[in-house]
Every structure is written in C-alpha cells, then in structure tokens.
Scaffold this active site. Sequence first.
Site, PDB file in Angstrom:
ATOM      1  N   HIS A 152       0.886  -1.178   0.000  1.00  0.00           N
ATOM      2  CA  HIS A 152       0.000   0.000   0.000  1.00  0.00           C
ATOM      3  C   HIS A 152       0.919   1.222   0.000  1.00  0.00           C
ATOM      4  CE1 HIS A 152      -2.517  -2.867   2.407  1.00  0.00           C
ATOM      5  NE2 HIS A 152      -3.559  -2.253   1.874  1.00  0.00           N
ATOM      6  N   ASP A 193       2.122   2.030   3.454  1.00  0.00           N
ATOM      7  CA  ASP A 193       3.031   1.124   4.179  1.00  0.00           C
ATOM      8  C   ASP A 193       4.466   1.491   3.906  1.00  0.00           C
ATOM      9  OD1 ASP A 193       0.780  -0.554   4.424  1.00  0.00           O
ATOM     10  OD2 ASP A 193       1.350  -1.610   2.588  1.00  0.00           O
TER      11      ASP A 193
HETATM   12  C1  XLS Z   1      -7.699  -6.354   4.420  1.00  0.00           C
HETATM   13  C2  XLS Z   1      -7.254  -6.627   3.069  1.00  0.00           C
HETATM   14  C3  XLS Z   1      -6.110  -5.743   2.607  1.00  0.00           C
HETATM   15  C4  XLS Z   1      -5.962  -5.808   1.124  1.00  0.00           C
HETATM   16  C5  XLS Z   1      -5.163  -4.715   0.532  1.00  0.00           C
HETATM   17  O1  XLS Z   1      -8.394  -7.125   5.053  1.00  0.00           O
HETATM   18  O2  XLS Z   1      -6.938  -7.969   2.940  1.00  0.00           O
HETATM   19  O3  XLS Z   1      -4.936  -6.087   3.259  1.00  0.00           O
HETATM   20  O4  XLS Z   1      -5.416  -7.013   0.710  1.00  0.00           O
HETATM   21  O5  XLS Z   1      -5.669  -3.464   0.808  1.00  0.00           O
END
Ligand code: XLS
Length: 436
Positions: A100, A103
């Site tokens: 993301h 992150d």
């Molecule tokens: C959250 C999601 C997230 C997505 C990406 O539950 O799994 O991590 O994979 O935004």
Amino acid sequence: MAAFPDIEKIRYEGPESRNPLAFRWYNEAEEVEGKTMKEHLRFSVVYWHTFRGTGSDPFGAATMVRPWDDGSDSVENAQNRVRAAFELIEKLGAPYYAFHDRDVAPEGATLAETNKNLDAVAKVLKEEQERTGVKLLWGTANLFSNPRYMHGAATSCNADAFAFAASQVKKCLEVTKELGGVNYVFWGGREGYQNLYNTDMKRELDHLGRFLHMAVDYAKEIGFTGQFLIEPKPKEPTKHQYDSDAAACLNFLRAYDLLDHFKLNLETNHATLAGHEMMHELEYAGMQGALGSIDANTGDLLLGWDTDQFPTNFYLTAQSMSVILKYGGLAPGGVNFDAKLRRESFEPVDLFHAHIGGMDAFARGLKIAAAMRKDGALDDFVKQRYASWDGGIGKEVESGKADFNTLEKYMLDKGEIAPNQSGRQEMLENIVNWYL
Ligand code: XLS
Ligand code: NI
Ligand code: NI
C-alpha cells in the site's frame, strides 16, 4: 548492514528434510503440468504485515521491535526498511511483493509532501527491484487508515474525501506503473456502511462506480497496462461492506459497466468471513472469467474475524490449487501472502518460518491438485453425474430447443423422471484423501 545476518538463502531440501529453514515441497524449478512451480505459484510477500506489522492489538503494545527499524516516521527509516524487506524477499526466493502507498512511505503534512515522500521511497524500491530481480505483483492505495476516510473514500458522504482518495489512487497508479507492477488492487476498506438511517446507498454505489471508471480512464491515459483487481471482503471494518463476496463484486461491476476492466483478488479469510469456502469463491470467479489473483492466508474457525494467518493446511491449498489449475492459473496474478505473524512470534526469524510454511503448503497443494487432475477421478464423476444433459431432453433444454410446452408433453408421455443416482459425497471425500 544485513537485517537477517544469520539466515542464508532458503533452499529446497525435499520432504525428508528436518531443517526448519528449508523448503520441503517448494522446488521452484520443478515442473508440474508443464510449468515450473515458480511460474504456477508466483509467490508474493506483503509489505504491510511483514514489514509494518508490530504485533500491537487492542490490549497491548508492539511486540515486534525490529533491529533495522529506528521506530521513527522518517523517510530515511522508510528507505532502510525497504532494504531489509528485499533482503527477506530475496532470501525466500519469492519473485514478487505487494504494497500500500502508506506502508512504504510516511504521510506528510500536505498531499504534495506525502507524494514527495512516496517518490523518495519508490526510488529505493526500484533500486532494490533492479538489484534483486524481485518484481511488483501489485500496488494499492490505503484509503481506510487516515481519519479523513471515517465515512469511506469513494463512498464517503463528504465529496472532499472522494477527491482526496482520487488524488491518492492517481499517484499510486503512477508509482505502480513506474515500478512495473503487473496488477493494481482495490480493496474497499471503508466502502460500506454501519446503518441505513444515515446512508444513501444508491448514491454511494454510484460514486464508487464513477471512481472506478476514473481509475480505468487514468490508467489508459498514463499507459498503465496492469490488471485491475477488486478484493472482496464482508463485514470488516463496516457492518455492510459493498464488496462483500465474489458474487456481490461481479454484480456491481456488471451493473456499472466495469466488467471488462476488472478481475477479482480473492482472499481465503475473507471468503470464510462471507460464509463461503475459498474453493467456492475461486470457482464463482473462475466460471465468470474473473479469477485474477489470491491473497493467501487462513482464518481460525474459533475466531470470527480476519486473523490473517499463514496457510499451512494441505487440504485447503489442494482445494484452492485444483480450481486455479482448472481455470488456467493466476498470471498475471499470484499467490500473495496477505498474512501476519501471531503477536507472540516476535523474532525476525519467525517471518521466515511463516513464509516457508505458506510456500510449502501451496507447493504441496499444487502437486496434490495436479495428481488428482491427472487421474481425473473427480472430473469423471462430475461429468457422468450430468450425463442426462448430454443427449435427449437435457440437450434440448441446453440448446434452447425446449420450452414449457414441449417439456410438459415429454413428461406427460413419460409419466415419471428417470431414477436419481447417489451423489457419493463420502466416497469422493475419501478419494481426495488418497492424494494427501
Ligand atoms: C484487508 C485486506 C487488505 C488488502 C489490501 O483485510 O486484505 O490487506 O489485501 O488493501
Ligand atoms: Ni488482502
Ligand atoms: Ni484481509
């Protein structure tokens, strides 16, 4: 300075190995159904859990204090973290990673500053990609953590939140393109609602449709050719998530004329939260030509939330891989470990154990699925079970020749249906166990 100085590159040692830091099943060059395991599985490490997970929970503080992380929010610390991340990914031999925007780089005081931070970290991501050959499976924008998105992003009641989210996705698409990302994911973090008393659902969904069309247009404008993916998930964080499961997502995409531009990124723990098995979600997406990628993890049957554990269950991975093989694989998607360590597993080496286990579980699942497909035991049974549709009245229905009048006439003449046959579920479950 190495982040994991005591750990060497993880090697395949075979099923007899008792070395916990070796693969027992994942042998990247081994061929299964004419492709290498590496090509089939396209493993990806996630940046958020693996490099930003701290083990904090609502009851306690961080347990995972990493030696390479100075704990600050500086760009320099973010850049150092990238180097540690690529050391792990390279030592694991995973060909991909996913992130993301938030992150990898810290948010600044303004949007302009935030974008600048992202560029500064993306530069190091690119260097490390070039140094190691690790590639980007997908990028995504975090449109859920910042309080500005409390009411949602593309579905917020506040038009400015929509505009901010659009700016964020625009930037994230540019960075994903710059890094050669082969997919781009939309997980609708806070796209949903808690209560209809304050919610105009139709208006919110119309906005989400607009938002995704704008993303499609912008990708075209900048020449980003990666696959767009929607990730379904029910009930967390909002009570009614709009993208609750594969069927809901596909209906939304169809209603807003977006079906040609999106596939699905299915996550195991999200499937189970939606009351489905992962196999169901994979099959539903696959049969509609929308199977894009998977977020590989597993939940806990005794806990009712997204526990995001690493998958270790061969039965589950064999089921998943059998559907994935049936629909011709995941590429350009992959098997992305959207999974995190338990809070108590706080040492850096635990990151290796977790990924090794997940990679081995999928490699073993791939082999089991391929063996079952080779023998065709289940396929033959299913084919035979529907044999009444291959000729006679069944064929007339399937080919559109029959109508209610002809069917009534057929049944009046015949009087009663042909005898049913057993579904043999127990026998088939036993057969699956032959291969485990
Ligand atoms: C959250 C999601 C997230 C997505 C990406 O539950 O799994 O991590 O994979 O935004
Ligand atoms: Ni996910
Ligand atoms: Ni999840």
